[in-house]
Every structure is written in C-alpha cells, then in structure tokens.
Design a protein around this motif. Sequence first.
Motif, PDB file in Angstrom:
ATOM      1  N   ILE A 182       0.836  -1.206   0.000  1.00 23.05           N
ATOM      2  CA  ILE A 182       0.000   0.000   0.000  1.00 23.05           C
ATOM      3  C   ILE A 182       0.867   1.251   0.000  1.00 23.05           C
ATOM      4  O   ILE A 182       0.643   2.190  -0.781  1.00 23.05           O
ATOM      5  N   VAL A 183       1.871   1.272   0.876  1.00 19.57           N
ATOM      6  CA  VAL A 183       2.715   2.470   0.977  1.00 19.57           C
ATOM      7  C   VAL A 183       3.466   2.717  -0.324  1.00 19.57           C
ATOM      8  O   VAL A 183       3.446   3.826  -0.884  1.00 19.57           O
ATOM      9  N   VAL A 184       4.107   1.681  -0.835  1.00 21.34           N
ATOM     10  CA  VAL A 184       4.933   1.855  -2.033  1.00 21.34           C
ATOM     11  C   VAL A 184       4.063   2.027  -3.270  1.00 21.34           C
ATOM     12  O   VAL A 184       4.280   2.941  -4.083  1.00 21.34           O
ATOM     13  N   GLY A 185       3.047   1.170  -3.436  1.00 22.24           N
ATOM     14  CA  GLY A 185       2.243   1.204  -4.656  1.00 22.24           C
ATOM     15  C   GLY A 185       1.398   2.453  -4.792  1.00 22.24           C
ATOM     16  O   GLY A 185       1.380   3.094  -5.850  1.00 22.24           O
ATOM     17  N   VAL A 186       0.695   2.843  -3.715  1.00 21.58           N
ATOM     18  CA  VAL A 186      -0.187   4.000  -3.799  1.00 21.58           C
ATOM     19  C   VAL A 186       0.617   5.298  -3.925  1.00 21.58           C
ATOM     20  O   VAL A 186       0.284   6.180  -4.716  1.00 21.58           O
ATOM     21  N   VAL A 187       1.691   5.417  -3.147  1.00 20.74           N
ATOM     22  CA  VAL A 187       2.514   6.623  -3.238  1.00 20.74           C
ATOM     23  C   VAL A 187       3.170   6.728  -4.612  1.00 20.74           C
ATOM     24  O   VAL A 187       3.220   7.817  -5.218  1.00 20.74           O
ATOM     25  N   ALA A 188       3.666   5.613  -5.131  1.00 16.31           N
ATOM     26  CA  ALA A 188       4.277   5.635  -6.459  1.00 16.31           C
ATOM     27  C   ALA A 188       3.265   5.950  -7.548  1.00 16.31           C
ATOM     28  O   ALA A 188       3.609   6.575  -8.563  1.00 16.31           O
ATOM     29  N   GLY A 189       2.014   5.543  -7.364  1.00 13.81           N
ATOM     30  CA  GLY A 189       0.998   5.849  -8.358  1.00 13.81           C
ATOM     31  C   GLY A 189       0.496   7.279  -8.294  1.00 13.81           C
ATOM     32  O   GLY A 189       0.085   7.839  -9.313  1.00 13.81           O
ATOM     33  N   TYR A 190       0.534   7.870  -7.109  1.00 12.84           N
ATOM     34  CA  TYR A 190       0.030   9.238  -6.965  1.00 12.84           C
ATOM     35  C   TYR A 190       1.081  10.279  -7.343  1.00 12.84           C
ATOM     36  O   TYR A 190       0.764  11.278  -7.994  1.00 12.84           O
ATOM     37  N   LEU A 191       2.324  10.039  -6.941  1.00 13.25           N
ATOM     38  CA  LEU A 191       3.376  11.001  -7.244  1.00 13.25           C
ATOM     39  C   LEU A 191       3.781  10.914  -8.703  1.00 13.25           C
ATOM     40  O   LEU A 191       3.439   9.958  -9.409  1.00 13.25           O
ATOM     41  N   ARG A 192       4.545  11.878  -9.135  1.00 11.66           N
ATOM     42  CA  ARG A 192       5.026  11.935 -10.514  1.00 11.66           C
ATOM     43  C   ARG A 192       6.538  12.186 -10.498  1.00 11.66           C
ATOM     44  O   ARG A 192       7.109  12.563  -9.477  1.00 11.66           O
ATOM     45  N   GLY A 193       7.146  11.964 -11.639  1.00 11.62           N
ATOM     46  CA  GLY A 193       8.553  12.291 -11.771  1.00 11.62           C
ATOM     47  C   GLY A 193       9.473  11.214 -11.222  1.00 11.62           C
ATOM     48  O   GLY A 193       9.145  10.019 -11.211  1.00 11.62           O
ATOM     49  N   TRP A 194      10.647  11.644 -10.744  1.00 15.05           N
ATOM     50  CA  TRP A 194      11.680  10.707 -10.334  1.00 15.05           C
ATOM     51  C   TRP A 194      11.293   9.906  -9.093  1.00 15.05           C
ATOM     52  O   TRP A 194      11.749   8.756  -8.920  1.00 15.05           O
ATOM     53  N   ARG A 195      10.444  10.470  -8.234  1.00 15.61           N
ATOM     54  CA  ARG A 195      10.036   9.729  -7.041  1.00 15.61           C
ATOM     55  C   ARG A 195       9.170   8.519  -7.404  1.00 15.61           C
ATOM     56  O   ARG A 195       9.357   7.419  -6.860  1.00 15.61           O
ATOM     57  N   SER A 196       8.255   8.715  -8.333  1.00 19.12           N
ATOM     58  CA  SER A 196       7.440   7.592  -8.784  1.00 19.12           C
ATOM     59  C   SER A 196       8.280   6.547  -9.510  1.00 19.12           C
ATOM     60  O   SER A 196       8.100   5.338  -9.303  1.00 19.12           O
ATOM     61  N   GLU A 197       9.207   6.987 -10.337  1.00 19.03           N
ATOM     62  CA  GLU A 197      10.056   6.047 -11.061  1.00 19.03           C
ATOM     63  C   GLU A 197      10.988   5.286 -10.117  1.00 19.03           C
ATOM     64  O   GLU A 197      11.274   4.101 -10.336  1.00 19.03           O
ATOM     65  N   SER A 198      11.452   5.934  -9.051  1.00 18.07           N
ATOM     66  CA  SER A 198      12.334   5.256  -8.095  1.00 18.07           C
ATOM     67  C   SER A 198      11.577   4.157  -7.350  1.00 18.07           C
ATOM     68  O   SER A 198      12.081   3.033  -7.191  1.00 18.07           O
ATOM     69  N   LEU A 199      10.372   4.464  -6.911  1.00 19.65           N
ATOM     70  CA  LEU A 199       9.579   3.437  -6.228  1.00 19.65           C
ATOM     71  C   LEU A 199       9.188   2.309  -7.180  1.00 19.65           C
ATOM     72  O   LEU A 199       9.133   1.143  -6.780  1.00 19.65           O
TER      73      LEU A 199
END
Length: 338
Positions: free
Chosen positions: A120-137
């Motif tokens: 939940i933490v990794v998937g939802v945050v990675a789906g909501y954010l954009r840019g390098w943070r989403s790509e890193s997760l």
Amino acid sequence: MTTDLRTEQAPQVRTGPTAPPRVTVRARLGSAFAMFRNRKSITGLVILGFFVLVAALADVLAPYSPTQVDHTARFEPPSAEHWLGTTHLGEDVLSQVIHGTRGVIVVGFLAAIMATIIAIVVGVVAGYLRGWRSESLSALTNVFLVIPGLPLIIIVASMFENPPLVLIAAVLGLTGWAWGARVLRAQTMSLRNRDFVQAARANGEPLWRIIGHEMLPNLMALIAASFVGTVTAAILGLTTLSYIGVIPVNTYNWGTILNWAGAQGAFRQNQWWWFLPPGLCIAAIGVALSLINFGIDEYVNPRLRSAGERARAMRKRGLDVNDPVTAVRTTTSAGDDA
C-alpha cells in the motif's frame, strides 16, 4: 362604501440546496466490505474462520500434548482413543494437526499483513506522485519482483539454529509485496486524475488525507485480493519449506507433520492417517482462500457482478439459472374469463 380587502401573503422562505445525507461509519464499513457478501466469499470466510478458531483454541481442543509419547500405541490407525491415529512414537496425530494450525495461521497472516502494508505504501505513493520519485519506487518494486524468495529463506533459516516463526513470516512478507504494489500503482495512476481527487488537491488537502480518504476506499477490493493472495503464498511457502526440511522439525505446522511422515515411511506403508489429515487441511485452507478471492473478483469485475446479481434474482423468483428456456408468465384478462 368600499371595503379594503387585504390579502396577507405568507412569508417566502428561501431554501438552499439540501445537504447530502451524512454517511455513517457503519455505512462506510458496509460499502467497504460489500465484496464479502456473496456466497463464495461467505463460504471461504467460514472455512477460514474455523481454522483461525482452531489455532486460537489449540491448547483447549487438542486431546493430548503434541509431544506426548505412548509406546503402547505406535502406528495405530484411527480409534476412539486417537481419532486420527498415532505416529511411529505413539504421538497423537490429531493433537499435532491442531497445534500445527497455529503456526500456519500465524505465519500466513503476519506475512500478509507486512506485505500488504508495504504494498500500500509503495504502490499507492508511487501511483500518486510523478517524476523521479514515482520512477524510483517503481524501480524498487521491479527489483523485489525478481528476488527469489525460496533461496533467501533457506539462507536466512540456515543462520539460526531454531528460526522463530516471526522471522520466517518477515522474510515471506518482504519477498511477497511487489506484485500487490505493482497492481495498486497502476490503479492509483488511473484514480489520480479523477474529479474528486483533483477537487481535494485544489482545496489544499495534504497528501496523507488524499490517499487515506479519497483513494484507499476505492482500492479496498484490490487490497483485499492482494492480502488473500499473500496469505495463500505464505502458507504454501511455509508448508513447502517445512516439508523439505529447511525449517526445524520441532516447529509445529502441517509441513513438518508431512516431513515426519515421509521420513518414517508412512507413504510407502500406506499409513494414511498420518499424512492425509495435514494434506487435507492444506487443501481446505487453499480452497477457502480461493473462494474469498473469487468472491472479490466477482465484486470487482462489473460483468461478473451483474451476472451474479442476475443469478441471485432468478433464484429468489424460483427460476433455474441454468435453464435455457425462460419461463413466461401469462395473465388472463376479465374479457377472456367472460
């Protein structure tokens, strides 16, 4: 003479738009767990609840201690004294199966809880954010997708003389969250552009509130499916590792019972009362989790949900769902009766 007639007009009350009915906590919980209202999910929950109850009351339900030895009753088939027979040492098989349920349930649920939280933490945050943070997760998720869980557990278990069940559950959870995180990321990316999420962002809502109050209620079905799948994988992983001897045999679960039965030749001598009960328990809990997963899938998939609702409506009317001929009800009018 004229009479002055005055008509009093009733004061006009301005009524604004009616406020939407307040959604209670009970209604929210009911809508969140509506996926468990079909027959498949209910049947699976009943079977799973039975095993959870057995695990919680193992000390009360077991007729003997799992290590109690009776040298006068070795390799005995099921009887009134030992309902599932005895082992080569005279240990009661039923008591071992009951106590082994606790280890299976504890490892399965601990691993699933840990894996679901990380997903939940990794998937939802990675789906909501954009840019390098989403790509890193996303890259972190892909790395854990290719990590082999079985060799890692063997390495970790070899470092301890008697690895605790919590450690085994932690390894299973750390290696089993990636698939759920990937699915949640894809669904969150489709939700972040919806109107209600955009409205919450425009109102200045913080990230935790947008995710917790706007997105997670719409992801409950996928989260539940991911949890059930992780429980299934953890239970199968535990029993497999116990059967091949990676986990010490003094840790009671269904896999260690099968390991003892195989080592003492119970399969060759057809001593079915030793290996068949734990095997049936593994199959039964697998069926229960599969039924729960099927029920969730029926709730998530609109076509399956509409088909299930139509079938239930036909059964309530007394119609056969599998009948290819549709019954037509004819009504006679008053003119025909005359």
